[in-house]
Each structure stands twice: as C-alpha cells, then as structure tokens.
Write a protein that holds these residues in place. Structure first.
Motif, mmCIF file in Angstrom:
data_model
loop_
_atom_site.group_PDB
_atom_site.id
_atom_site.type_symbol
_atom_site.label_atom_id
_atom_site.label_comp_id
_atom_site.label_asym_id
_atom_site.label_seq_id
_atom_site.Cartn_x
_atom_site.Cartn_y
_atom_site.Cartn_z
ATOM 1 N N LYS A 146 0.903 -1.296 0.058
ATOM 2 C CA LYS A 146 -0.082 0.023 0.070
ATOM 3 C C LYS A 146 0.673 0.804 -0.057
ATOM 4 O O LYS A 146 2.124 1.247 0.143
ATOM 5 C CB LYS A 146 -1.086 0.299 1.014
ATOM 6 N N GLY A 147 0.649 2.345 -0.683
ATOM 7 C CA GLY A 147 1.113 3.333 -0.714
ATOM 8 C C GLY A 147 0.501 4.523 0.240
ATOM 9 O O GLY A 147 -0.560 4.536 0.765
ATOM 10 N N GLY A 148 1.484 5.268 0.961
ATOM 11 C CA GLY A 148 1.121 6.333 1.111
ATOM 12 C C GLY A 148 0.807 6.021 2.960
ATOM 13 O O GLY A 148 1.011 6.268 4.246
ATOM 14 N N VAL A 149 1.666 4.845 3.283
ATOM 15 C CA VAL A 149 1.716 4.420 4.643
ATOM 16 C C VAL A 149 2.435 4.773 5.410
ATOM 17 O O VAL A 149 2.684 4.455 6.761
ATOM 18 C CB VAL A 149 1.754 2.741 4.654
ATOM 19 N N LYS A 151 6.364 4.202 5.000
ATOM 20 C CA LYS A 151 7.310 2.946 4.354
ATOM 21 C C LYS A 151 8.625 4.973 4.080
ATOM 22 O O LYS A 151 9.645 4.303 4.900
ATOM 23 C CB LYS A 151 7.560 2.895 2.949
ATOM 24 N N THR A 152 8.394 5.306 3.017
ATOM 25 C CA THR A 152 9.829 6.152 2.866
ATOM 26 C C THR A 152 9.827 7.092 4.440
ATOM 27 O O THR A 152 10.974 7.057 4.679
ATOM 28 C CB THR A 152 8.914 6.738 2.201
ATOM 29 N N ARG A 375 1.731 6.977 11.552
ATOM 30 C CA ARG A 375 0.459 8.149 11.682
ATOM 31 C C ARG A 375 -0.675 8.205 12.277
ATOM 32 O O ARG A 375 -1.549 8.283 12.590
ATOM 33 C CB ARG A 375 0.383 8.653 10.184
ATOM 34 N N GLN A 401 4.103 4.819 16.019
ATOM 35 C CA GLN A 401 4.835 6.321 16.251
ATOM 36 C C GLN A 401 3.223 7.297 15.866
ATOM 37 O O GLN A 401 2.795 7.165 14.621
ATOM 38 C CB GLN A 401 5.741 6.035 14.475
ATOM 39 N N ASP A 402 3.372 8.528 16.841
ATOM 40 C CA ASP A 402 2.058 9.016 16.450
ATOM 41 C C ASP A 402 1.864 9.915 14.973
ATOM 42 O O ASP A 402 3.481 9.905 14.710
ATOM 43 C CB ASP A 402 2.893 10.311 17.620
ATOM 44 N N PHE A 403 1.401 10.144 14.388
ATOM 45 C CA PHE A 403 1.018 11.348 13.715
ATOM 46 C C PHE A 403 2.016 12.589 13.968
ATOM 47 O O PHE A 403 1.874 13.060 15.337
ATOM 48 C CB PHE A 403 -0.072 11.595 13.448
ATOM 49 N N ILE A 407 6.624 16.596 10.762
ATOM 50 C CA ILE A 407 7.156 15.783 9.027
ATOM 51 C C ILE A 407 6.292 17.029 8.005
ATOM 52 O O ILE A 407 7.194 17.621 7.364
ATOM 53 C CB ILE A 407 6.684 15.023 9.557
ATOM 54 N N PHE A 437 9.460 9.593 17.409
ATOM 55 C CA PHE A 437 10.237 8.951 16.253
ATOM 56 C C PHE A 437 11.581 8.441 17.092
ATOM 57 O O PHE A 437 11.658 7.481 16.285
ATOM 58 C CB PHE A 437 11.037 9.960 15.064
#
Ligand SMILES: Nc1ncnc2c1ncn2[C@@H]1O[C@H](COP(=O)(O)OP(=O)(O)O)[C@@H](O)[C@H]1O
Ligand SMILES: [Mg+2]
Length: 465
Positions: A146-149, A151-152, A375, A401-403, A407, A437
């Motif tokens: 899935k994109g936008g999760v 990863k990067t 997020r 990991q909190d939103f 970022i 983080f």
C-alpha cells in the motif's frame, strides 16, 4: 447563496449552473496534455528543491547546538561538555552566532566529539553504538504494497536516527518515484545511477557462467548485449553517492528504475536457473558494501514487484508500516499473504530442482519481521490499535509512531524531524514530535542489538544455532 427551507445554506453541490460550469471548463486533454502537466510539476519541483540549497546546489545539513548534543546525542552534563572542550583545544570548538552565544557544531564535529567522549571515562561505552566485530552490516527493508503508509518516512527517519547515533548508514532507494532520493538530495540521471546495474551484473555473470557450460557441451552461447556487458564492469561503488549527512550514503532511484520490472522477467525467461531474488544481496556482499556500513536501509515501491522481492530477500529485518485504520490493517494482512505465496513459490521451485539433483533445499529467513503502526492518532485509533496488537502479538512493534505535524511543516529543504531546527517550533511540539520518532528508533535498535548479540554469541559457540 441558495438556502434550504429552514434558511440554512444548501450543500455546495446543489444549484450548479451547467452553463457557468461550461464557461469555466478548459479544452479536453490529449496525451500531450500529460507532458504539459508533468512539465509544470517539474518546474515547480525544481523551484521547491532549489530553496535552501547551498551555493553548489547541494543540500546542506543544519548545525547542532550544545543543548541538543548533550540532550540527545552525547548524554553528558553541559558543564562537563564545555569543560572537556576547553581542556582539549584540538577538539572542535563549535561556532556561535553571537559573541558568547550558544555553540553550534556540524554533525561531522559531533561524530568526532562522540568518538573522543567514547574513548574516555567509565560510562564511555554507551556513547558509541554497539556493533559486534567481524559481523556484516544488517539490511533493513521497509515494505508494504500500500502507498502512503509511511514507508519512506519511517526508513528516512530510522536512517537519520541511526546516523545521529553514530552508525554508518547506506540507504538504497528501490522506488522509481525517488522520494528517498529527494530526501537525501541524490542526483540520478538514469537507471545506470540506480541499483539497476547491480542486478544487471548479477544476471550477466550468471549468463557468462552458463555460457561457459554451454561451450563445454559444444552448444552455442547466448549473446550478452551491450548493456549487460557494460554492467559487468560496474560495482556498487559506482552507484553509491554521498549525501549532506556525513555518515549516510545513498544508492538513488529515478523513474527509469521502473524498467527493471520489465527487464528482470525477460532475463529470467532466458535463464531459468538465474536466482533473481539473490541479485541485490550477492552484489552488495561481493562489492564489500556490508563491511563499509553498519546498517543498510532499503526503501521499496508500493508493489510486490521484482525490485521489492530483491529488497525483501536481501533484508535481515523487515519492517511493514501501516496506519491503524481498518483499510490499512486489511491490506497489510493481504500483503503478508502475498509475501507468503511469493516466497513459498520461489522455495518450492528451487527445492524441486534441488531434490531432483539430490541437493539440500533452501529456505528464506529473516532475523525479525515487525509491523509498525505509523501516523497514529491516539484519540481516534486507540481501539483499533489495541485490537491489532491483540491479534499480531510480538509481530507488532511495541511503539506506535504518532502522527506529527512536524513532518509536513518542516519545509522544502528539511525532511522530517531530525533535519528541522528546533528553534523553528514551539519547544513542546518539537519535543513530542521528536520523542515519537526517537521511540520508533529505540524499538528498532532494541531489535537490532538483540539480533547482533544473538549472532555474536552463536559465533562464539555460546548459543545453539
Ligand atoms: N508520523 C507521521 N506524522 C505525520 N505525517 C506522516 C507521518 N509519517 C508519514 N507521514 C506523511 O504521510 C505521507 C505518506 O508517507 P510516506 O512515508 O511517503 O509513505 P509511503 O512511502 O508508504 O508511500 C507523507 O505525506 C508523509 O509526510
Ligand atoms: Mg515511499
């Protein structure tokens, strides 16, 4: 404005006048229209990217203050820190913006200071990160189809935390969208500046060995085309570039890397015995990369294609980020299902051949696999996260990991928390964003150190393998 019977404004999608809509409409889009849009994006992007670059057009990393160093990087009392610097004029002394103002240091200087503090005193060991001697770098892949999760973002922040912690880090971008490459200011002209030639060389060498066997049997060899021949001369060092971080290097990505998804199956068709999933691992090992670094982070595209398979097969540790929502949890479950069928079918194919030849079979193995909640919004997602935790148990990383707005806010030239200057934020917002983080890194580091210790003890014969 149109109102309903009770006098409230109507929702925005009522009372749209078709003639007015037509007047506002532009002409239909042709294929060439995409080129024009892409071009506008490219111009906007280079405008954004050029903000804050240094004179040479490269990204530069901010400085680190005495406060940040003694709080986050070398945990000594500030007064002791200042005293040691005073007593050792050869050490970096930092620069200040005003006379007698706070001292600021480059990361390079921080690393030298840490080495100095690490060599002194009783608690010194703790200043230098643990890395068992003689063992290769650990490879960490971050993946989810899935994109936008996240990863990067997760991979980039882990790479930066590990670098701040003193590890030597290599980042490999396998996503042709090149987000990770942008974060680290990488310059890649075409696929020859990416991981592609490493994969091509692996195939080229397979073909060359195969051809030798063909010649021995009196058969005609398969031709090596120009690009394979070129790849045979390339090593990982040809595609590794330095970044604005002194201890982070990069193998970048660029749109053309996507070509690998078409090329790899063609190669595999031509040589059925080529172990395509081993290509990245074998080349990194053969080129000595695993001795030059402590950690290698591999960012993958949002797909389970050949590049991702290579990244996953190379990995010792697999992190799978996802958000604590039903849809993301659901698709993450499917991703694990796809991982199972993909790697099981590779093993099956290999082991069938091995059995026929009376050779031992193979099995993939990862030191650790962890799903990581990213997020996270504690106010909305607590229940779902608790459920996920109940079902995934130890596979779920203990830290959510909190939103954090940090970022998105950090600006064009700074990527995430660690590149941002804390003075640009409310201290509390900064501390909270950084903490989440730091905790993500701490959970990862605990995993890493456990794994390294296990190997160290196995090597000494203290643990049964
Ligand atoms: N912890 C976080 N808090 C807020 N935003 C985040 C966080 N992690 C990621 N994001 C944002 O979510 C979006 C997708 O993240 P990204 O790392 O690019 O995902 P992927 O690589 O899986 O496609 C980006 O806009 C990123 O800035
Ligand atoms: Mg990404």
């Amino acid at each position: 404005m149109a109102k309903d019977n009770a006098g409230n404004p109507l929702p925005p999608y009522f009372n749209i006048d078709p003639d007015q809509a037509l007047a506002d409409l532009d002409t239909p889009t042709t294929t060439g229209g995409f080129a024009a849009i892409a071009e506008a994006c490219a111009r906007g992007r280079s405008d954004l990217a050029s903000r804050g670059l240094d004179d040479a057009g490269r990204k530069s990393l901010r400085l680190f203050s005495t406060w940040e160093i003694t709080r986050y990087l070398i945990p000594v009392a500030p007064a002791h820190f200042r005293r040691v610097l005073k007593q050792n004029p050869d050490l970096p002394q930092g620069t200040s913006e005003t006379d007698g103002g706070a001292k600021w240091f480059t990361l390079d200087e921080v690393l030298r200071l840490r080495a100095f503090f690490g060599a002194q005193g009783s608690k010194a060991k703790n200043y230098l990160p643990y890395r068992p001697e003689g063992l290769p770098a650990k490879l960490v892949a971050v993946a989810n189809f899935k994109g936008g999760v996240g990863k990067t973002s997760t991979a980039a922040h882990l790479a930066m935390s590990a670098a701040l912690d003193g590890y030597r880090v290599l980042v490999i971008d396998l996503d042709s969208q090149g987000s990770m490459t942008s974060i680290f200011g990488g310059k890649v002209d075409d696929e020859w500046g990416t991981a592609f030639p490493l994969l091509a060389r692996h195939y080229g060498e397979h073909l060359r060995a195969d051809n030798q066997r063909r010649l021995d049997r009196g058969e005609a060899p398969q031709p090596l085309d120009e690009s394979l021949t070129a790849a045979l001369d390339m090593s990982a060092r040809d595609v590794i570039q330095s970044t604005h971080w002194p201890n982070i290097d990069l193998i970048g990505a660029q749109l053309n890397l996507y070509w690998a998804e078409f090329q790899i199956p063609v190669w595999r068709m031509a040589a059925r015995t080529w172990k395509l999933w081993d290509a990245l691992t074998d080349r990194l090992e053969a080129d000595g990369v695993l001795n030059d670094y402590d950690l290698v982070f591999i960012d993958t595209p949002p797909a389970l294609g050949y590049l991702t398979i290579n990244g996953l097969a190379a990995a010792d540790i697999l992190l799978v980020p996802f958000g604590a929502s039903f849809l993301e949890f659901d698709s993450t479950g499917r991703f694990f299902d796809m991982l199972h069928s993909t790697f099981a079918s590779i093993e099956e194919g290999e082991n069938m051949a091995a059995r026929a030849l009376g050779r031992p079979g193979m099995a993939f193995e990862w030191d650790a696999v962890r799903a990581v909640i990213t997020r996270y919004d504690g106010a909305q997602q607590g229940e779902l996260a608790a459920l996920v935790q109940a079902y995934l148990g130890q596979t779920l990383s203990p830290h959510r990991q909190d939103f954090t707005a940090l970022i998105g806010q950090a600006g064009e030239q700074v990527s995430g928390i660690y590149e941002a200057d804390y003075r640009d934020f409310n201290r509390e917002t900064y501390a909270r964003g950084r903490e989440t983080f730091d905790e993500t890194y701490a959970a990862f580091k605990r995993l890493l150190l456990g794994i390294w210790r296990r190997e160290e003890r196995e090597a000494k014969g203290e643990l049964a393998v």
